[in-house]
Scaffold this active site. Structure first.
Site, PDB file in Angstrom:
ATOM      1  N   ASP A  69      -7.839  -4.311   0.260  1.00  0.00           N
ATOM      2  CA  ASP A  69      -6.532  -3.653  -0.286  1.00  0.00           C
ATOM      3  C   ASP A  69      -5.787  -4.576  -1.124  1.00  0.00           C
ATOM      4  O   ASP A  69      -5.293  -5.474  -0.190  1.00  0.00           O
ATOM      5  CB  ASP A  69      -5.688  -2.624   0.595  1.00  0.00           C
TER       6      ASP A  69
ATOM      7  N   GLU B 250      -7.374  11.784   0.052  1.00  0.00           N
ATOM      8  CA  GLU B 250      -7.766  10.871   0.944  1.00  0.00           C
ATOM      9  C   GLU B 250      -6.594  10.395   1.508  1.00  0.00           C
ATOM     10  O   GLU B 250      -5.668   9.959   0.896  1.00  0.00           O
ATOM     11  CB  GLU B 250      -8.228   9.712  -0.091  1.00  0.00           C
TER      12      GLU B 250
END
Ligand SMILES: Cc1ncc(COP(=O)(O)O)c(C=O)c1O
Lengths: 259, 393
Positions: free
Chosen positions: A58, A47
Site C-alpha cells: 500500500d 472491501e
C-alpha cells in the site's frame, strides 16, 4: 453453495463497483455508516481494510489511514464487534482485506468463524502464498463458504494466472499496474493491452480491476475489460477531514456512477 | 542438522510471504541463485574482489588485553578492517555480481546504521549501476557521516518518514520501490531477513567470515573450532556469517547478542528473541516484536543497526531450538564496552559491535575457553554519539 458475493456474479457481471475503505477511519465508529452509505449509493461490493502497521502493498494514502485507524483504537476484534448487526442493515457483499500476520495473530480458525458469524463473504490477503492457502486453508474456507480473491499483475506468467483462476473463488483481483496502491491515476495504452490480454484468456473466475482507479472515467474504462473495478485510495482521500461521512460517501459514489 | 528446506524454511521459520507484485522477482532469485553464485566465473570474481577490493582475509586478532581482563582467550575477527568499515560489503559484492547476471540496471537497498547503504553505494559505483538507498529519517540524523559517504559515492538517499523512521520503515520503503520497479531493479537486502531466498543468499555471502576463521584458528591454536562465537544480531548477517561453518559443530557455543535498549522490559528495546512472538515481517515467518493484534511494535536501540523488531529466520530457529544462546545488552552497557575496547585495545568498535563486546560480562565460560568475537564494524560513524558520553566513561 452461493454466498452474497458469488450470487452477485451469477446475476450481474457488468460495471461492478467495488469500494475499499479502511476500518476505523476517519473515526473509529464510522464502519457501519460507511458500509450502509456505500451500499445505498450503489456500490456493488465493499472491501473493508483491516488497518495494518506495515502494509507492504500500500501507498501513503492507505498507510496513513491505517495508522490513524490504529491510533483511533481499531483492532480486528473491535471490527468484528462493529459488524455484529451489519446483516440486519444491508445484504451488500462484504470482503475483508488484511495482511496474513493479522490473521495468524488473531488465530485463523477464530478469524474465519467470526467472518461466518458477522456475514463476511470474501477475503483478500495479498501476502498469503498460493501454495500455503491450498495446503492449509482452502478446505477451511470452502467449508465455511467464504470466498478468496488472489491477485495478478502485468508481470504474472500465464501458467500462474491459470493457477490463480483455479484457486480464486470470488473474483480475480487484476492489479492494473506494477505499483503499490494509490500511486498513479488514469489508464495508459500499455495497461489497456494488458487488460485485453487477460480478457482474451477467458478465465473461469470473474475479474475486477484495481489500483489506480480513481474516478468515473477510469472506472468505466476498466469495466470494459473486466466485470468491474475497485476504488480505494481515491475514496479514502475524499473522506479525509470529513465530518459527515454518510453524505461524503454518497457524494463520492454519485460522482462515479452518475453521468 | 541445520538445513534449509526446499521452500526456504529453517524448521518452522522462513518462507516467502510476499504480495503477488513481488512474486516474479523473488521466484527468479529462488530458481537461479544457487546455480549462479556457485558458477566458476562467479566464484572467481567474488573471491578476487573480496581479496583485492575488500581486503580479505580479515585478521583474526588475539586481543591480549581484553583476554587478560576477562581471564580467557579472546580473538577478534576484524570485519571492521573490510573496505567501508564493516562486514556488510561481503554481501553487497556478492549481490551486485548477482544483479549483473540478472541483467538489472538499478539497485535499491535499505540501511539502518548506514553501513549497508555505504557498502551498496560502493559496489554500485564500482560496477556503474544506479543506486537508491532508503534510510529512516531518525537514522539519517544519527548516522550522518555515512549519509555523506553514500552521497559522495553517487547514491541517492531517500528518507523513510513512516512509522518509527528507522530500519523497519526503510525496509518497507525499499520493498515498495521494488513493487513499483519490477523489471529493471534488484533489491540488495542488507541482512539475513526478507523472503526466501534472501536469508540463505546473504548467509552464504557472509559465510566467508567463518570459512576464514576455521583456517586462522587452526593456524593459531591447532584447532579449527573455538569454544564460543559471539556476534551481535540486528537482522543477523554478521552472526550468520560467523556461525555458518560451525552450525553443525555442536561443541561450539553460538552467542547471539541483541540490543536491550533502555532495558528489555522498559518498552524501549529491540530484544526480539525475548519480546518477540512468531509472525511475519518483511516476507519472512520469524520472531518479531508485535502486539497481540499483529501490529509490528516500534523497537528502540541506541545503535541504528540493531534497531529492528525482527530477526532473521535462521536465528529464530537457532534460538528457539537452543542451538544459539541469546543475550541482550543495554544501550548503556554497549557504550561502556565501546569505550573499554577503545582504551585497552586501541580499537573503536561500531555501536552494534559494542553490544557483542559487552556480552563477555553477561555469559559464563571457562578460563581455558577460546572465544571469537565477530568485530562486525568500526566506530567512525558513531563518533557523534560517543562524544556525548566522553566525560562519562
Ligand atoms: C557494524 C555493524 N554490525 C552489525 C550490524 C547489524 O546487522 P546484522 O545483524 O545483519 O549483522 C550492522 C548493521 O547495520 C552494522 O553496521
Amino acid at each position: 453453495m452461493l454466498n452474497r458475493l458469488t450470487k452477485l456474479f451469477e446475476n450481474n457481471r457488468e460495471n461492478l463497483l467495488t469500494v475499499y475503505f479502511t476500518a476505523g477511519y476517519p473515526k473509529l465508529d464510522d464502519t457501519e455508516t460507511i458500509i450502509c452509505s456505500l451500499a445505498e449509493s450503489g456500490a456493488n461490493i465493499i472491501e473493508i481494510g483491516i488497518p495494518y502497521s506495515d502494509p507492504l502493498a500500500d501507498g501513503p494514502v492507505i498507510q496513513e489511514s491505517g495508522m490513524a485507524a490504529i491510533d483511533n483504537g481499531m483492532t480486528l476484534q473491535v471490527l468484528f464487534n462493529q459488524l455484529t448487526d451489519i446483516r440486519t442493515k444491508t445484504q451488500v457483499p462484504l470482503i475483508l482485506m488484511g495482511y496474513f500476520n493479522q490473521l495468524l495473530q488473531y488465530g485463523v480458525d477464530k478469524f474465519l468463524d467470526e467472518c461466518v458469524k458477522t456475514g463476511i463473504d470474501g477475503l483478500i490477503i495479498p501476502d498469503l502464498p498460493l501454495m500455503e492457502y491450498e495446503q492449509f486453508y482452502k478446505d477451511k474456507l470452502t467449508q465455511r463458504n467464504i470466498s478468496i480473491s488472489f491477485l495478478i499483475t502485468p508481470q504474472t506468467e500465464e501458467s500462474r494466472i491459470h493457477k490463480v483462476d483455479a484457486l480464486s473463488t470470488g473474483f480475480i483481483y487484476v492489479v492494473s499496474d506494477s505499483s503499490i496502491t494509490g500511486m498513479k491515476t488514469g489508464i495508459s495504452n500499455q495497461q489497456i493491452s494488458y487488460f485485453e490480454r487477460i480478457k482474451s484468456l477467458q478465465l473461469r473466475t470473474p475479474q475486477l480491476i484495481g489500483f489506480g482507479i480513481s474516478d468515473r472515467e477510469s472506472y468505466l474504462t476498466a469495466s470494459k475489460y473486466a466485470n468491474g473495478a475497485i476504488i480505494g485510495s481515491a475514496f479514502i482521500k475524499h473522506l479525509k477531514d470529513k465530518n459527515e461521512v454518510d453524505n461524503a460517501t454518497a457524494d463520492f459514489i454519485n460522482l462515479i456512477l452518475k453521468p | 542438522m541445520i538445513q534449509l528446506s526446499e521452500n526456504g524454511y529453517y524448521g518452522s521459520f522462513g518462507g516467502a510471504y510476499i504480495p503477488e507484485m513481488l512474486y516474479p522477482n523473488v521466484k527468479e532469485l529462488q530458481e537461479n541463485y544457487l546455480s549462479m553464485i556457485y558458477a566458476d566465473d562467479f566464484q572467481r570474481e567474488f573471491y578476487y574482489l573480496l581479496k583485492d577490493y575488500v581486503g580479505r582475509p580479515t585478521p583474526l586478532y588475539l586481543a591480549e588485553n581484553l583476554s587478560a581482563k576477562h581471564n580467557v582467550t579472546i580473538y577478534l575477527k576484524r570485519e571492521d578492517l573490510c573496505h567501508t568499515g564493516a562486514h556488510k560489503i561481503n554481501n553487497t559484492i556478492g549481490q551486485i555480481l548477482l544483479a549483473k547476471k540478472l541483467n538489472k540496471k538499478r539497485i535499491i537497498a535499505e540501511t539502518g546504521a548506514g553501513q549497508h547503504g555505504v557498502a551498496t553505494a560502493t559496489v554500485c559505483a564500482r560496477m556503474g549501476l544506479e543506486c537508491i538507498i532508503y534510510m529512516g529519517a531518525v537514522d539519517i540524523k544519527r548516522q550522518a557521516p555515512n549519509v555523506a559517504r553514500m552521497k559522495m559515492l553517487g547514491a541517492t538517499v531517500i528518507s523513510a518518514t513512516s512509522g518509527s523512521q528507522t530500519l523497519k520503515d526503510a525496509t518497507n520503503e525499499a520493498i515498495r520501490d521494488w513493487i513499483n520497479n519490477p523489471v529493471d531493479t534488484h533489491y540488495i537486502i542488507g541482512s539475513v531477513v526478507g523472503p526466501h531466498p534472501y536469508p540463505d543468499l546473504v548467509a552464504r555471502f557472509q559465510s566467508v567470515i567463518s570459512e576464514e576463521m576455521k583456517n586462522q584458528l587452526l593456524e593459531a591454536t591447532g584447532r579449527e573450532n573455538p569454544d564460543l562465537i559471539i556476534a551481535c544480531v540486528g537482522g543477523g548477517s554478521n552472526a550468520a556469517g560467523a556461525y555458518y561453518h560451525y552450525l553443525n559443530d555442536l561443541d561450539v557455543r553460538l552467542i547471539a547478542v541483541e540490543a536491550a535498549g533502555e532495558g528489555v522490559y522498559s518498552g524501549k528495546s529491540a530484544a526480539t528473541s525475548i519480546l518477540g512472538t512468531e509472525g511475519i515481517i518483511h516476507g519472512s515467518r520469524t520472531l518479531l516484536m508485535q502486539t497481540t493484534d499483529g501490529q509490528i511494535v516500534e523497537p528502540h536501540s541506541i545503535s541504528a543497526g540493531l534497531d529492528y523488531p525482527g530477526i532473521g529466520p535462521l536465528h529464530a530457529h537457532l534460538i528457539t531450538t537452543g542451538r544459539a544462546e541469546a543475550v541482550s545488552v543495554t544501550d548503556e552497557n554497549a557504550l561502556k564496552a565501546a569505550f573499554e575496547l577503545s582504551r585497552i585495545e586501541g580499537i573503536i568498535p561500531a555501536l552494534e559491535t559494542a553490544h557483542a563486546i559487552h556480552a563477555l560480562e553477561d555469559i559464563s565460560f571457562k578460563s581455558s575457553d577460546v572465544i571469537v568475537i565477530n568485530l562486525s564494524g568500526r566506530g567512525d560513524k558513531d563518533l557523534n554519539t560517543y562524544m556525548e558520553y566522553l566525560d562519562k566513561y
